[in-house]
Design a protein around this motif. Structure first.
Motif, short mmCIF file in Angstrom:
data_model
loop_
_atom_site.label_atom_id
_atom_site.label_comp_id
_atom_site.label_asym_id
_atom_site.label_seq_id
_atom_site.Cartn_x
_atom_site.Cartn_y
_atom_site.Cartn_z
N GLY A 16 0.81 -1.21 0.00
CA GLY A 16 0.00 0.00 0.00
C GLY A 16 0.84 1.27 0.00
N SER A 17 0.15 2.40 0.12
CA SER A 17 0.80 3.71 0.06
C SER A 17 0.34 4.58 1.22
CB SER A 17 0.45 4.42 -1.26
OG SER A 17 0.93 3.69 -2.36
N LEU A 18 1.21 5.50 1.60
CA LEU A 18 0.89 6.54 2.56
C LEU A 18 1.59 7.82 2.15
CD1 LEU A 18 1.22 4.90 6.12
CD2 LEU A 18 -0.88 5.76 5.06
N ARG A 19 1.01 8.93 2.55
CA ARG A 19 1.65 10.22 2.33
C ARG A 19 1.79 10.93 3.67
NH1 ARG A 19 -0.40 15.79 -0.41
NH2 ARG A 19 1.54 16.42 -1.44
N LEU A 20 3.02 11.11 4.09
CA LEU A 20 3.29 11.83 5.32
C LEU A 20 3.45 13.31 5.01
CD1 LEU A 20 5.90 9.49 7.06
CD2 LEU A 20 3.39 9.38 7.09
N SER A 21 3.00 14.14 5.95
CA SER A 21 3.14 15.58 5.80
C SER A 21 3.91 16.14 6.99
CB SER A 21 1.77 16.23 5.72
OG SER A 21 1.08 15.81 4.56
N CYS A 22 4.58 17.25 6.73
CA CYS A 22 5.33 17.94 7.77
C CYS A 22 5.00 19.43 7.65
CB CYS A 22 6.82 17.71 7.60
SG CYS A 22 7.86 18.60 8.77
N ALA A 23 4.32 19.96 8.64
CA ALA A 23 3.97 21.37 8.65
C ALA A 23 5.01 22.13 9.47
CB ALA A 23 2.59 21.57 9.26
N ALA A 24 5.56 23.18 8.88
CA ALA A 24 6.63 23.93 9.52
C ALA A 24 6.19 25.35 9.84
CB ALA A 24 7.85 23.97 8.61
N SER A 25 6.65 25.86 10.95
CA SER A 25 6.42 27.26 11.30
C SER A 25 7.65 28.06 10.89
CB SER A 25 6.20 27.40 12.80
OG SER A 25 7.40 27.06 13.50
N GLY A 26 7.53 29.36 10.88
CA GLY A 26 8.68 30.19 10.58
C GLY A 26 8.65 30.72 9.16
N ARG A 27 9.21 31.91 8.98
CA ARG A 27 9.14 32.56 7.68
C ARG A 27 10.31 32.23 6.78
NH1 ARG A 27 8.46 38.62 9.66
NH2 ARG A 27 9.93 37.83 11.20
N THR A 28 11.29 31.45 7.28
CA THR A 28 12.48 31.16 6.49
C THR A 28 12.61 29.67 6.20
OG1 THR A 28 13.81 30.98 8.51
CG2 THR A 28 13.71 33.13 7.43
#
Length: 123
Positions: A16-28
């Motif tokens: 099967g398949s999965l899609r991991l996400s990573c949400a980042a803070s910060g303007r740079t």
């Protein structure tokens, strides 16, 4: 300072398949190399993939080449790890990480880490 939050981990069958996400803070965010690591029980944290700040270069551990794809969207301060043809040996907690400047596959060189998301692949 960069704060990272992963999501997308789940229980999935082999193949099967999965899609991991990573949400980042910060303007740079675009000035950071982003990496994905994983850690299985009783094992050391392992490099999986990394992507340069502008997304132009990607790096993978041999065991995931051709199956995983790392990407990022700097306008949205997010990164992703698309995982296809999953195998039981991919089971681990997956961590998103960030570091200034150049690519590295050493966990100790990354300054910022998320809390991890569990991926379990059943046979």
């Amino acid at each position: 300072q960069v704060q990272l939050v992963e999501s997308g981990g789940a229980l999935v069958q082999a193949g099967g398949s999965l899609r991991l996400s990573c949400a980042a803070s910060g303007r740079t965010f675009s000035s950071y190399t982003m990496g994905w690591f994983r850690q299985a029980p009783g094992r050391e944290r392992e490099f999986v993939a990394a992507i340069s700040g502008n997304g132009g270069r990607t790096y993978y551990v041999d065991s995931v080449k051709g199956r995983f794809t790392i990407s990022r969207d700097n306008a949205k301060n997010t990164g992703h790890l698309q995982m296809n043809i999953l195998k039981p040996e991919d089971t681990a907690v997956y961590y998103c990480a960030a570091k200034r400047a150049y690519y590295s596959d050493y966990a100790s060189s990354y300054n910022y880490w998320g809390q991890g998301t569990q991926v379990t692949v059943s046979s």
